[in-house]
Design a protein around this motif. Structure first.
Motif, mmCIF file in Angstrom:
data_model
loop_
_atom_site.group_PDB
_atom_site.id
_atom_site.type_symbol
_atom_site.label_atom_id
_atom_site.label_comp_id
_atom_site.label_asym_id
_atom_site.label_seq_id
_atom_site.Cartn_x
_atom_site.Cartn_y
_atom_site.Cartn_z
ATOM 1 N N GLY A 82 31.291 55.386 30.861
ATOM 2 C CA GLY A 82 30.308 56.070 30.034
ATOM 3 C C GLY A 82 30.351 57.569 30.225
ATOM 4 O O GLY A 82 31.194 58.107 30.958
ATOM 5 N N GLU A 83 29.420 58.227 29.566
ATOM 6 C CA GLU A 83 29.322 59.687 29.633
ATOM 7 C C GLU A 83 28.136 60.064 30.514
ATOM 8 O O GLU A 83 27.043 59.523 30.350
ATOM 9 C CB GLU A 83 29.145 60.252 28.226
ATOM 10 N N PHE A 84 28.349 61.003 31.421
ATOM 11 C CA PHE A 84 27.313 61.390 32.378
ATOM 12 C C PHE A 84 27.148 62.909 32.394
ATOM 13 O O PHE A 84 28.126 63.646 32.250
ATOM 14 C CB PHE A 84 27.670 60.916 33.790
ATOM 15 N N ASP A 85 25.924 63.363 32.586
ATOM 16 C CA ASP A 85 25.653 64.778 32.818
ATOM 17 C C ASP A 85 25.819 65.057 34.311
ATOM 18 O O ASP A 85 25.168 64.409 35.144
ATOM 19 C CB ASP A 85 24.228 65.138 32.377
ATOM 20 N N ILE A 86 26.670 66.005 34.653
ATOM 21 C CA ILE A 86 26.867 66.422 36.041
ATOM 22 C C ILE A 86 26.227 67.796 36.203
ATOM 23 O O ILE A 86 26.658 68.763 35.567
ATOM 24 C CB ILE A 86 28.359 66.499 36.416
ATOM 25 N N PRO A 87 25.201 67.925 37.044
ATOM 26 C CA PRO A 87 24.532 69.224 37.190
ATOM 27 C C PRO A 87 25.391 70.236 37.930
ATOM 28 O O PRO A 87 26.300 69.880 38.683
ATOM 29 C CB PRO A 87 23.271 68.884 37.994
ATOM 30 N N ALA A 88 25.103 71.497 37.711
ATOM 31 C CA ALA A 88 25.824 72.572 38.398
ATOM 32 C C ALA A 88 25.641 72.439 39.906
ATOM 33 O O ALA A 88 24.584 72.039 40.387
ATOM 34 C CB ALA A 88 25.311 73.934 37.925
ATOM 35 N N ARG A 89 26.708 72.746 40.637
ATOM 36 C CA ARG A 89 26.729 72.750 42.100
ATOM 37 C C ARG A 89 26.483 71.372 42.710
ATOM 38 O O ARG A 89 26.078 71.263 43.876
ATOM 39 C CB ARG A 89 25.690 73.742 42.661
ATOM 40 N N ALA A 90 26.716 70.300 41.945
ATOM 41 C CA ALA A 90 26.515 68.951 42.483
ATOM 42 C C ALA A 90 27.471 68.718 43.642
ATOM 43 O O ALA A 90 28.664 69.033 43.572
ATOM 44 C CB ALA A 90 26.741 67.911 41.389
ATOM 45 N N SER A 91 26.956 68.180 44.730
ATOM 46 C CA SER A 91 27.801 67.861 45.892
ATOM 47 C C SER A 91 28.629 66.620 45.591
ATOM 48 O O SER A 91 28.370 65.890 44.627
ATOM 49 C CB SER A 91 26.916 67.601 47.112
ATOM 50 N N GLY A 92 29.620 66.365 46.436
ATOM 51 C CA GLY A 92 30.436 65.175 46.253
ATOM 52 C C GLY A 92 29.601 63.913 46.318
ATOM 53 O O GLY A 92 29.825 62.962 45.563
ATOM 54 N N ARG A 93 28.651 63.888 47.239
ATOM 55 C CA ARG A 93 27.769 62.728 47.372
ATOM 56 C C ARG A 93 26.980 62.503 46.085
ATOM 57 O O ARG A 93 26.851 61.362 45.602
ATOM 58 C CB ARG A 93 26.803 62.933 48.543
ATOM 59 N N GLU A 94 26.455 63.579 45.499
ATOM 60 C CA GLU A 94 25.675 63.470 44.269
ATOM 61 C C GLU A 94 26.548 63.023 43.093
ATOM 62 O O GLU A 94 26.123 62.199 42.273
ATOM 63 C CB GLU A 94 25.013 64.818 43.953
ATOM 64 N N VAL A 95 27.761 63.549 43.033
ATOM 65 C CA VAL A 95 28.666 63.180 41.940
ATOM 66 C C VAL A 95 28.974 61.690 41.993
ATOM 67 O O VAL A 95 28.920 60.987 40.976
ATOM 68 C CB VAL A 95 29.967 64.003 42.002
ATOM 69 N N LEU A 96 29.308 61.186 43.180
ATOM 70 C CA LEU A 96 29.635 59.765 43.301
ATOM 71 C C LEU A 96 28.434 58.901 42.925
ATOM 72 O O LEU A 96 28.574 57.881 42.239
ATOM 73 C CB LEU A 96 30.079 59.446 44.726
ATOM 74 N N ASP A 97 27.254 59.304 43.363
ATOM 75 C CA ASP A 97 26.053 58.519 43.056
ATOM 76 C C ASP A 97 25.802 58.468 41.545
ATOM 77 O O ASP A 97 25.408 57.423 41.006
ATOM 78 C CB ASP A 97 24.837 59.116 43.772
ATOM 79 N N ILE A 98 26.040 59.579 40.859
ATOM 80 C CA ILE A 98 25.853 59.614 39.403
ATOM 81 C C ILE A 98 26.821 58.649 38.730
ATOM 82 O O ILE A 98 26.434 57.891 37.831
ATOM 83 C CB ILE A 98 26.050 61.047 38.865
#
Length: 323
Positions: A82-98
């Protein structure tokens, strides 16, 4: 001697700690992304292929570090398509969780009540984030509503959801039909509902308009519904001009001025409310209706009453300078 052994151990520990901090900065610290972006994970993508695309998009610094840290600190769940919004300065942990647990972005395509199928096809074809071709659906097979979709989803998949929704709504309405309906089949219900849909925009009038046409069917009268004249000409699109005298008398499967009974098929995609109206029409003997000049209609049981209502409507139009 002991002191000489301790210092190298301490030094190695410090170096290992610094290395760990350097590597793990990509997991807990701010990432390199400077502004929010939309990121798409294709169906069937692995974490590895997603990580390579993340690095290419500038969302993470290193594919290798991201995968190493994900295996060590992250959840074992697969990434979602799917398509996801990735916020600015997202950490690796946050990216994987999204990517593992976030909700994919969904967009809406709206089919208004009474839209003909040729325009449903055009609306789906005009959605740039859908994919693939889509045929013109069978008239009356789509339930007007707003439907969510994800980027890259096939147009035909969205159409199938619209048609499944119509099937479900029609089945429910048919199961609750009243003995006063003139519809003998579900197809007849959709045909009559499509005429009701095109004749009034007011929810409060649907059952009365349904009653008029139901009464006409019972008495073997011509329905004389203007939208049925237009349908064979434009396939339901606006005519953009007045109906011609020759078109009023045209003989085809739809023109209810030239035939009795229901037309050969629906002339639009009716709402669930219009289907319910023809399956439970208002208890009325009305056989006629004409616009009241206020967005609605006035109904009459007899031709004499109807003619008087028509004269009042024309007088109102003349007073407004419309005639």
């Amino acid at each position: 001697m002991i002191r000489r052994l301790v210092w190298p151990i301490i030094l190695l520990a410090l170096m290992a700690g610094a290395g760990a901090l350097w590597i793990s900065r990509d997991w807990w610290a701010e990432g390199p992304l400077k502004q929010e972006v939309s990121f798409t994970v294709p169906a069937g993508a692995s974490l590895g292929s997603a990580a390579r695309a993340l690095e290419k998009a500038g969302i993470i610094r290193s594919t290798t570090n991201f995968l190493r840290l994900a295996r060590r600190f992250g959840a074992l769940d697969p990434v979602r398509a799917g398509e996801f919004d990735i916020p600015a300065r997202a950490s690796g942990r946050e990216v994987l969780d999204i990517l593992q647990h976030g909700k994919p972005l969904q967009r809406l395509v709206t089919i208004p009540e009474g839209m003909p199928s040729i325009m449903v096809q055009e609306r789906l074809a005009a959605e740039p984030m859908l994919s693939g071709p889509v045929p013109v659906p069978v008239e009356g097979s789509v339930l007007p509503d707003s439907y969510s979709y994800e980027r890259g989803e096939p147009r035909v998949a969205v159409l199938h959801r619209m048609q499944a929704a119509m099937t479900k709504a029609l089945d429910a309405a048919w199961a609750a039909r009243k003995p006063t309906t003139v519809a003998k089949t579900k197809d007849q219900a959709v045909i009559l509902a499509s005429i009701v849909e095109k004749e009034t925009a007011l929810a409060s009038e649907r059952r009365m308009v349904a009653a008029v046409y139901s009464n006409r069917v019972r008495q073997g009268m011509k329905l004389q519904a203007d939208p049925t004249i237009i349908y064979p000409i434009t396939h339901g699109k606006p005519l953009g001009r007045r109906i011609r005298e020759s078109e009023i008398h045209a003989v085809n499967g739809y023109n209810t001025y030239a035939m009795t009974g229901l037309p050969a098929g629906p002339i639009a995609n009716p709402s669930g409310a219009s289907i319910e109206a023809v399956l439970n029409p208002a208890p009325s003997k009305a056989l006629y209706f004409v616009a009241n000049g206020k967005g609605g209609h006035v109904f009459a049981n007899t031709l004499a009453e109807h003619n008087a209502n028509v004269r009042r409507f024309y007088a109102l139009r003349r007073a407004k300078g419309e005639m």
